[in-house]
Design a protein around this motif. Structure first.
Motif, mmCIF file in Angstrom:
data_model
loop_
_atom_site.group_PDB
_atom_site.id
_atom_site.type_symbol
_atom_site.label_atom_id
_atom_site.label_comp_id
_atom_site.label_asym_id
_atom_site.label_seq_id
_atom_site.Cartn_x
_atom_site.Cartn_y
_atom_site.Cartn_z
ATOM 1 N N SER A 187 0.811 -1.219 0.000
ATOM 2 C CA SER A 187 0.000 0.000 0.000
ATOM 3 C C SER A 187 0.841 1.264 0.000
ATOM 4 C CB SER A 187 -0.923 0.007 1.223
ATOM 5 O OG SER A 187 -1.837 -1.070 1.178
ATOM 6 N N TYR A 188 2.115 1.139 0.373
ATOM 7 C CA TYR A 188 2.993 2.298 0.433
ATOM 8 C C TYR A 188 4.073 2.168 -0.631
ATOM 9 C CZ TYR A 188 0.837 3.155 4.997
ATOM 10 O OH TYR A 188 -0.061 3.396 6.012
ATOM 11 N N PRO A 189 4.009 2.927 -1.714
ATOM 12 C CA PRO A 189 5.031 2.855 -2.767
ATOM 13 C C PRO A 189 6.422 3.144 -2.201
ATOM 14 C CG PRO A 189 3.145 4.161 -3.477
ATOM 15 C CD PRO A 189 2.951 3.904 -2.025
ATOM 16 N N ALA A 190 7.414 2.655 -2.913
ATOM 17 C CA ALA A 190 8.793 2.801 -2.433
ATOM 18 C C ALA A 190 9.204 4.261 -2.266
ATOM 19 C CB ALA A 190 9.752 2.097 -3.386
ATOM 20 N N ASP A 191 8.617 5.170 -3.058
ATOM 21 C CA ASP A 191 8.988 6.583 -2.967
ATOM 22 C C ASP A 191 8.093 7.367 -2.012
ATOM 23 O OD1 ASP A 191 6.672 6.530 -4.444
ATOM 24 O OD2 ASP A 191 7.434 7.753 -6.103
ATOM 25 N N PHE A 196 6.179 7.864 3.694
ATOM 26 C CA PHE A 196 5.947 6.927 4.788
ATOM 27 C C PHE A 196 7.226 6.216 5.192
ATOM 28 C CE2 PHE A 196 5.250 2.443 5.838
ATOM 29 C CZ PHE A 196 4.362 2.517 6.907
ATOM 30 N N TRP A 197 8.041 5.849 4.219
ATOM 31 C CA TRP A 197 9.241 5.059 4.493
ATOM 32 C C TRP A 197 10.396 5.910 5.015
ATOM 33 C CZ3 TRP A 197 8.244 0.130 4.765
ATOM 34 C CH2 TRP A 197 7.236 -0.422 3.966
ATOM 35 N N GLN A 198 10.209 7.220 5.064
ATOM 36 C CA GLN A 198 11.274 8.089 5.568
ATOM 37 C C GLN A 198 11.156 8.332 7.076
ATOM 38 O OE1 GLN A 198 13.770 8.810 3.433
ATOM 39 N NE2 GLN A 198 12.509 7.499 2.118
ATOM 40 N N VAL A 199 10.033 7.950 7.676
ATOM 41 C CA VAL A 199 9.837 8.107 9.117
ATOM 42 C C VAL A 199 10.362 6.861 9.820
ATOM 43 C CG1 VAL A 199 8.156 8.437 10.963
ATOM 44 C CG2 VAL A 199 7.832 9.580 8.752
ATOM 45 N N LEU A 200 11.159 7.045 10.859
ATOM 46 C CA LEU A 200 11.776 5.934 11.572
ATOM 47 C C LEU A 200 10.898 5.564 12.772
ATOM 48 C CD1 LEU A 200 15.466 7.225 11.655
ATOM 49 C CD2 LEU A 200 14.241 6.029 9.802
ATOM 50 N N PRO A 201 10.261 4.407 12.761
ATOM 51 C CA PRO A 201 9.393 4.049 13.891
ATOM 52 C C PRO A 201 10.121 4.015 15.226
ATOM 53 C CG PRO A 201 9.028 2.573 12.025
ATOM 54 C CD PRO A 201 10.244 3.382 11.701
ATOM 55 N N GLY A 202 11.406 3.685 15.203
ATOM 56 C CA GLY A 202 12.175 3.626 16.439
ATOM 57 C C GLY A 202 12.633 4.971 16.949
ATOM 58 N N ASP A 203 12.494 6.021 16.118
ATOM 59 C CA ASP A 203 12.885 7.372 16.499
ATOM 60 C C ASP A 203 12.192 8.351 15.559
ATOM 61 O OD1 ASP A 203 14.083 9.536 17.675
ATOM 62 O OD2 ASP A 203 16.119 9.080 17.013
ATOM 63 N N PRO A 204 10.857 8.459 15.657
ATOM 64 C CA PRO A 204 10.104 9.229 14.658
ATOM 65 C C PRO A 204 10.253 10.732 14.789
ATOM 66 C CG PRO A 204 8.636 8.426 16.363
ATOM 67 C CD PRO A 204 9.978 7.817 16.639
ATOM 68 N N GLY A 205 10.663 11.221 15.952
ATOM 69 C CA GLY A 205 10.719 12.658 16.199
ATOM 70 C C GLY A 205 9.497 13.111 16.977
ATOM 71 N N ALA A 206 9.655 14.189 17.737
ATOM 72 C CA ALA A 206 8.583 14.659 18.613
ATOM 73 C C ALA A 206 7.333 15.048 17.845
ATOM 74 C CB ALA A 206 9.079 15.843 19.443
ATOM 75 N N ASP A 207 7.488 15.518 16.606
ATOM 76 C CA ASP A 207 6.320 15.941 15.828
ATOM 77 C C ASP A 207 5.698 14.804 15.039
ATOM 78 O OD1 ASP A 207 8.516 15.699 14.174
ATOM 79 O OD2 ASP A 207 7.964 17.393 12.883
ATOM 80 N N GLY A 241 13.785 4.480 4.211
ATOM 81 C CA GLY A 241 13.667 3.739 2.959
ATOM 82 C C GLY A 241 12.873 2.462 3.137
ATOM 83 N N ARG A 242 12.372 1.968 2.039
ATOM 84 C CA ARG A 242 11.534 0.763 2.051
ATOM 85 C C ARG A 242 12.422 -0.482 2.102
ATOM 86 N NH1 ARG A 242 7.508 -0.948 -2.926
ATOM 87 N NH2 ARG A 242 5.867 -1.938 -1.675
ATOM 88 N N PRO A 243 12.373 -1.259 3.195
ATOM 89 C CA PRO A 243 13.189 -2.468 3.258
ATOM 90 C C PRO A 243 12.747 -3.477 2.206
ATOM 91 C CG PRO A 243 12.374 -1.842 5.431
ATOM 92 C CD PRO A 243 11.610 -1.038 4.431
ATOM 93 N N ASP A 244 13.690 -4.254 1.704
ATOM 94 C CA ASP A 244 13.350 -5.320 0.779
ATOM 95 C C ASP A 244 12.838 -6.506 1.577
ATOM 96 O OD1 ASP A 244 13.033 -6.525 -1.671
ATOM 97 O OD2 ASP A 244 15.059 -7.394 -1.672
ATOM 98 N N VAL A 245 11.844 -7.192 1.027
ATOM 99 C CA VAL A 245 11.315 -8.389 1.682
ATOM 100 C C VAL A 245 11.266 -9.514 0.671
ATOM 101 C CG1 VAL A 245 9.959 -7.108 3.381
ATOM 102 C CG2 VAL A 245 8.915 -7.725 1.206
ATOM 103 N N ALA A 246 11.214 -10.737 1.181
ATOM 104 C CA ALA A 246 11.294 -11.909 0.311
ATOM 105 C C ALA A 246 9.983 -12.675 0.240
ATOM 106 C CB ALA A 246 12.396 -12.837 0.814
ATOM 107 N N SER A 247 8.860 -12.058 0.639
ATOM 108 C CA SER A 247 7.606 -12.812 0.644
ATOM 109 C C SER A 247 7.158 -13.124 -0.776
ATOM 110 C CB SER A 247 6.510 -12.018 1.356
ATOM 111 O OG SER A 247 6.071 -10.946 0.560
ATOM 112 N N ALA A 248 6.416 -14.194 -0.878
ATOM 113 C CA ALA A 248 5.938 -14.631 -2.197
ATOM 114 C C ALA A 248 5.046 -13.580 -2.827
ATOM 115 C CB ALA A 248 5.200 -15.960 -2.056
#
Length: 511
Positions: A388-392, A395-406, A478-485
């Motif tokens: 649902s989230y294209p590579a560009d 969404f992929w630029q926000v770091l869930p482990g350190d998203p920032g106060a805003d 960035g969008r991590p690569d995954v190996a799912s079918a």
């Protein structure tokens, strides 16, 4: 879950008293060895706990064990008055200390002695006791106050929601400032007694259980009392005041269940009941995955149509805005908020940077519920979410482990956060994964945790080095690569049956 109050993070000036030597004024005290000993004078308590996102939230110098919040509220005027008694222990010698609070203060007493008070910063009440406080000393702090919370602003913001028939004290990460003075950070949990006098015919719901039935008072008023004996972070304490239908029951194990429904819901009421009345069932299912339910009661509050637009995992009894029922019942938001009873409430963040430990886990609970209901496996939900989230996408630029106060409540904290947990599950296998979750909630029960501690636990149980996985999914843009079918398939993955309800819930939860 709601937008974070960034406007309230005002610049702070930390004031530190100078060092003094005992003896005569400005002199060193002699010792048996002929050398002076240096005794530090009591210092002001820090006006913040140094959180990496909200450094002025909470206060230093003391630890709270209990809040007794006794209030009087009038819906017609939104006037709130009352007295909060705080039981605490000094953790250092103090010349003064701060509380987080916004309403007008009439008086402060510390251990029975009148204290002076002033305001500082965006939300600081500075208390100077008549007598110096020593480390280890038991403190009884009594604050009397009065004000109109909806008109009490930080910048242009209030964390208090006034409604046609009452009010909601429900918000994250700050809501206490508008109704009781506190040490407002999850690092300092306490138990609560909340007692509120309102006009007869108005209901009040809060955390925990009712130690006694509503009590009639003079002047056609009624006093409602609630008590929670489990350690509670200040932002997870709440009040819902207004016109509510209250439904009580017990679980098969005998635990109290209290659900409340605003009478303003109208046609939305049946969908709210069809969702929230399944709380005991959902909590029982979650207990089988996350470990024993950590609190003394459960339930939910369906707020009024002019109330909040989000939902919040207020401890023992989440509060839901009306938007969740506009397209019918939705158990996914009930799963999400009750998963927080473990992840966020019992085990709270040690620092708001660690918000993934709350939102990623509650979101992944929805994926597990989807599996349980036969509406799409967690892998199918992962594949569809990922696609649902294209590579560009930003969404992929926000770091869930350190998203920032805003961006504490950004989509990525929820969705990429849940994807992280699914990748962990794939990496360690189901046996280890479903051992890690209850081990985390058991080891940090009623306490606090960090992402680094969770990674260490996962590595200890799985026997694997998981640093690359956590770094990639939580801390790398960035969008991590995954190996799912499904990822490699020529056509996009099929939409799981659960997706519409999950997305509908997140549309409100994430904004």
């Amino acid at each position: 879950m709601r937008r974070v109050l960034t406007a309230a993070t005002a610049a702070l000036t930390l004031t530190t008293a100078g060092t003094m030597l005992t003896g005569g004024p400005g002199q060193a005290a002699p010792t048996a060895w002929g050398r002076p000993t240096v005794t530090l004078a009591p210092q002001p308590g820090a006006p913040g706990l140094g959180d990496s996102y909200f450094p002025d939230y909470g206060n230093g110098g003391y630890d709270v064990s209990h809040y007794d919040v006794r209030l009087r509220y009038d819906p017609a005027t939104d006037r709130l008055s009352g007295t909060t008694t705080i039981l605490a222990t000094a953790t250092e010698d103090l010349s003064r200390f701060n509380l987080d609070f916004l309403l007008d203060v009439e008086s402060v007493r510390v251990n029975g002695w009148a204290a002076s008070s002033s305001t500082a910063g965006a939300h600081e009440l500075v208390v100077t006791p008549a007598r110096t406080v020593t480390r280890g000393q038991q403190l009884t702090i009594v604050v009397r106050y009065d004000g109109i919370p909806s008109e009490t602003l930080v910048g242009d913001y209030t964390g208090w929601t006034r409604t046609d028939d009452g009010a909601l004290a429900v918000n994250e990460p700050e809501s206490a400032w508008w109704w009781f003075p506190s040490n407002d950070h999850p690092l300092d949990k306490a138990t609560f007694d909340v007692s509120v006098s309102v006009p007869t015919g108005v209901e009040v719901i809060s955390n925990g259980v009712q130690p006694r039935p509503p009590l009639a008072e003079a002047g056609n008023r009624t006093r409602w009392s609630w008590r929670t004996t489990s350690p509670t972070a200040t932002y997870l304490a709440f009040m819902a005041i207004g016109q509510y239908d209250i439904v009580t029951d017990t679980t098969p194990s005998g635990q109290p269940v209290v659900n409340a429904y605003s009478t303003s819901l109208g046609a939305l009421g049946p969908a709210a009941r069809a969702s929230i009345e399944r709380t005991a069932e959902i909590v029982d299912w979650e207990s089988g995955i996350f470990g024993p339910y950590p609190f003394e009661a459960q339930g939910g509050v369906a707020g009024p149509v002019d109330g909040i637009s989000f939902a919040l995992e207020t401890q023992t009894r989440p509060v839901y805005g009306p938007g969740f029922w506009r397209r019918g019942a939705n158990t996914y938001v009930v799963v999400h908020e009750n998963a927080h009873q473990w992840f966020g409430d019992s085990v709270s963040v040690a620092d708001w940077r660690n918000i993934w430990l709350n939102e990623g886990f509650a979101s992944y609970a929805e994926w597990l519920w989807s599996e349980e209901q036969g509406e799409g496996t967690a892998q199918e939900v992962f594949d569809f979410t990922y696609a649902s989230y294209p590579a560009d996408s930003g969404f992929w630029q926000v770091l869930p482990g350190d998203p920032g106060a805003d961006r504490v409540f950004d989509d990525a904290v929820y969705d990429r956060g849940a994807m992280t947990l699914h990748q962990l599950r794939l990496a360690v296998g189901d046996d280890a994964f479903f051992e890690i979750l209850p081990a985390w909630t058991a080891e940090h029960r009623y306490g606090n945790g960090t992402i680094e501690q969770f990674q260490a636990l996962a590595e200890r149980i799985s026997g694997l080095d998981l640093d690359e996985l956590f770094t990639t999914w939580l801390f790398t843009a960035g969008r991590p690569d995954v190996a799912s079918a499904a990822r490699k398939a020529a056509s996009p993955p099929a939409e799981p049956k659960s997706w519409a309800k999950i997305r509908e819930a997140h549309r409100l939860l994430e904004h």
